[in-house]
Design a protein around this motif. Structure first.
Motif, PDB file in Angstrom:
ATOM      1  N   LYS A  64      25.245 -16.637  51.086  1.00  0.00           N
ATOM      2  CA  LYS A  64      24.858 -16.504  49.684  1.00  0.00           C
ATOM      3  C   LYS A  64      25.712 -15.457  48.978  1.00  0.00           C
ATOM      4  CE  LYS A  64      20.086 -18.077  50.238  1.00  0.00           C
ATOM      5  NZ  LYS A  64      18.636 -17.734  50.129  1.00  0.00           N
ATOM      6  N   GLU A  65      26.158 -14.457  49.721  1.00  0.00           N
ATOM      7  CA  GLU A  65      26.997 -13.409  49.136  1.00  0.00           C
ATOM      8  C   GLU A  65      28.458 -13.820  49.089  1.00  0.00           C
ATOM      9  OE1 GLU A  65      28.054  -9.643  47.562  1.00  0.00           O
ATOM     10  OE2 GLU A  65      26.065 -10.493  47.876  1.00  0.00           O
ATOM     11  N   TYR A  66      28.954 -14.365  50.180  1.00  0.00           N
ATOM     12  CA  TYR A  66      30.386 -14.646  50.325  1.00  0.00           C
ATOM     13  C   TYR A  66      30.793 -15.968  49.679  1.00  0.00           C
ATOM     14  CZ  TYR A  66      34.898 -14.383  52.770  1.00  0.00           C
ATOM     15  OH  TYR A  66      36.227 -14.296  53.081  1.00  0.00           O
ATOM     16  N   ARG A  67      29.929 -16.987  49.795  1.00  0.00           N
ATOM     17  CA  ARG A  67      30.141 -18.306  49.210  1.00  0.00           C
ATOM     18  C   ARG A  67      31.533 -18.876  49.516  1.00  0.00           C
ATOM     19  NH1 ARG A  67      26.919 -18.464  43.401  1.00  0.00           N
ATOM     20  NH2 ARG A  67      25.001 -17.498  44.182  1.00  0.00           N
TER      21      ARG A  67
ATOM     22  N   ARG B 248      22.094 -14.718  54.382  1.00  0.00           N
ATOM     23  CA  ARG B 248      22.460 -13.839  53.269  1.00  0.00           C
ATOM     24  C   ARG B 248      23.970 -13.729  53.128  1.00  0.00           C
ATOM     25  NH1 ARG B 248      18.730 -10.431  55.714  1.00  0.00           N
ATOM     26  NH2 ARG B 248      20.271  -8.756  55.907  1.00  0.00           N
ATOM     27  N   PHE B 249      24.682 -13.795  54.254  1.00  0.00           N
ATOM     28  CA  PHE B 249      26.138 -13.727  54.196  1.00  0.00           C
ATOM     29  C   PHE B 249      26.695 -14.880  53.366  1.00  0.00           C
ATOM     30  CE2 PHE B 249      30.118 -15.474  55.813  1.00  0.00           C
ATOM     31  CZ  PHE B 249      30.985 -14.430  55.535  1.00  0.00           C
TER      32      PHE B 249
ATOM     33  N   ALA C 270      20.481 -12.478  58.315  1.00  0.00           N
ATOM     34  CA  ALA C 270      21.698 -11.945  57.705  1.00  0.00           C
ATOM     35  C   ALA C 270      22.777 -13.013  57.618  1.00  0.00           C
ATOM     36  CB  ALA C 270      22.204 -10.747  58.506  1.00  0.00           C
TER      37      ALA C 270
ATOM     38  N   TYR D 186      30.976  -5.098  53.062  1.00  0.00           N
ATOM     39  CA  TYR D 186      29.588  -5.527  52.979  1.00  0.00           C
ATOM     40  C   TYR D 186      28.697  -4.612  53.832  1.00  0.00           C
ATOM     41  CZ  TYR D 186      30.932 -10.056  50.885  1.00  0.00           C
ATOM     42  OH  TYR D 186      31.405 -11.038  50.056  1.00  0.00           O
TER      43      TYR D 186
ATOM     44  N   ALA E  69      34.493  -8.856  52.856  1.00  0.00           N
ATOM     45  CA  ALA E  69      33.392  -8.671  53.797  1.00  0.00           C
ATOM     46  C   ALA E  69      33.458  -7.351  54.545  1.00  0.00           C
ATOM     47  CB  ALA E  69      33.357  -9.828  54.795  1.00  0.00           C
TER      48      ALA E  69
ATOM     49  N   TRP F 205      28.755 -24.139  51.245  1.00  0.00           N
ATOM     50  CA  TRP F 205      28.066 -22.951  51.734  1.00  0.00           C
ATOM     51  C   TRP F 205      26.547 -23.112  51.685  1.00  0.00           C
ATOM     52  CZ3 TRP F 205      24.626 -20.183  48.901  1.00  0.00           C
ATOM     53  CH2 TRP F 205      24.683 -20.255  47.497  1.00  0.00           C
ATOM     54  N   GLN F 206      26.036 -23.873  50.708  1.00  0.00           N
ATOM     55  CA  GLN F 206      24.589 -24.077  50.644  1.00  0.00           C
ATOM     56  C   GLN F 206      24.093 -24.844  51.871  1.00  0.00           C
ATOM     57  OE1 GLN F 206      26.814 -24.863  48.263  1.00  0.00           O
ATOM     58  NE2 GLN F 206      26.037 -24.447  46.196  1.00  0.00           N
TER      59      GLN F 206
ATOM     60  N   LEU G 164      25.693  -7.966  57.136  1.00  0.00           N
ATOM     61  CA  LEU G 164      26.443  -9.081  56.565  1.00  0.00           C
ATOM     62  C   LEU G 164      27.860  -9.137  57.150  1.00  0.00           C
ATOM     63  CD1 LEU G 164      25.392  -9.139  52.803  1.00  0.00           C
ATOM     64  CD2 LEU G 164      24.261 -10.115  54.812  1.00  0.00           C
TER      65      LEU G 164
END
Length: 337
Positions: free
Chosen positions: A272-275, A269-270, A266, A208, A205, A291-292, A212
């Motif tokens: 979805k990116e980091y999961r 989005r974090f 954000a 990022y 991160a 995470w979802q 994010l």
């Protein structure tokens, strides 16, 4: 992706322990330009963390139950490096204390006096170089220096710092949420302990985009401003309790972000990116939601935030944020699990 800090000699930066029994290094065998570059690379990441942390802590100060005066200055103590002699030579310093960062937009930054590696000789009336240093790689003396600055600001409303070139600057503080931000070496862990947000330099991160990275910092800051560590101390760290405070930290992320001028989405989005992992094992639930689900909870928060921004220009979470726990007792608030 983030690159690890290079070179063994800058042991603190690389997360490598230097033996306290090792002989003093022969500086003729050390490429000081490489060492300085390694230090400056670490400082660049730290600057990014401090800029984001300051923006979040400053913008949300009016809503934090515990706020303090701050000038946004972070020092470094070369005695805590794994190879202090090399660090001093690389940075061309004679003492141990120097500027690490001045957070963007802070009083220290705006003063123009706190360039990285500017050697510091006095904090008010005190020379921190005169304090006994602990073992290499220990952070206690540096924490003492920051505690001293905080105490001076609280007592006097300003502090004067003196530099090795005999220049001085007096700086007055502004209010921020009470939390320090620490870039940790040799780890990818990210955590909050009630007083500090610690970000491991090896977490992806840190590379990022700013919003994010800010979302990650906001999650950890949320733990501190909501006093989660104290609540867990009183109510135990069993899995169910940890899940509740993690949900609160997730849901507060967009509130903290929007007040600091970041897009609150954000936070979605974090995830979805980091999961990040939930920590669940087979049928045993983890300490975090998947995470979802975490992203979906943040989406729901936006419905409460948007009208506040439209009507008041800010998101007062101290009044409008619904808690998962009762912060003053050991029972959940009525929201349920």
């Amino acid at each position: 992706m983030w690159r690890r800090i290079p070179h063994i000699a800058s042991a603190l930066l690389a997360g490598l322990l230097a033996s306290p029994l090792a002989a003093a290094p022969d500086l003729d065998d050390v490429d000081l330009k490489v060492e300085r570059a390694a230090i400056e690379e670490f400082q660049a990441v730290d600057q990014r963390l401090q800029d984001i942390g300051w923006q979040l802590a400053r913008a949300n100060a009016e809503f934090c139950q515990n706020s303090i005066p701050s000038i946004g200055l972070q020092l470094q103590d070369l005695a805590s490096y794994g190879a202090p002699e090399i660090a001093r030579a690389a940075l061309d310093l004679t003492g141990d204390f120097a500027v690490q960062t001045a957070a963007r937009g802070s009083p220290a930054y705006l003063s123009g006096a706190f360039a990285p590696n500017h050697e510091v000789t006095r904090l008010g009336s005190v020379d921190p170089n005169g304090w006994e240093a602990g073992k290499r790689l220990h952070w206690e003396r540096l924490a003492r220096a920051h505690d001293h600055i905080d105490a001076e600001l609280a007592a006097n409303g300003a502090i004067t710092l003196t530099f090795a070139d005999q220049s001085e600057v007096e700086v007055a503080p502004v209010k921020v949420c009470a939390s320090r931000f620490v870039l940790a070496t040799g780890t990818d862990k990210v955590r909050a302990n009630g007083k500090r947000v610690l970000v491991g330099i090896e977490t992806p991160a840190v590379a990022y985009p700013e919003e994010l990275f800010a979302a990650l910092v906001a999650h950890e800051l949320a733990h501190n401003v909501l006093a989660h560590s104290d609540w867990l101390d009183r109510n135990t760290r069993k899995r169910r309790n940890v899940r509740l405070i993690e949900r609160e930290a997730d849901r507060l992320m967009p509130w903290l972000l929007v007040n600091a001028g970041y897009d609150p989405r954000a936070a979605i989005r974090f995830f979805k990116e980091y999961r990040p992992s939930s920590g669940s094992v087979l049928f045993i639930p983890g300490t975090h939601d998947k995470w979802q689900a975490r992203a979906a909870m943040i989406e729901a928060e936006l419905a409460a935030i948007s009208p506040l921004i439209a009507s008041e220009g800010k998101a007062d979470w101290s009044l409008h944020f619904l808690r998962e726990i009762d912060p003053d007792a050991g029972v959940k608030a009525p929201r349920g699990e």
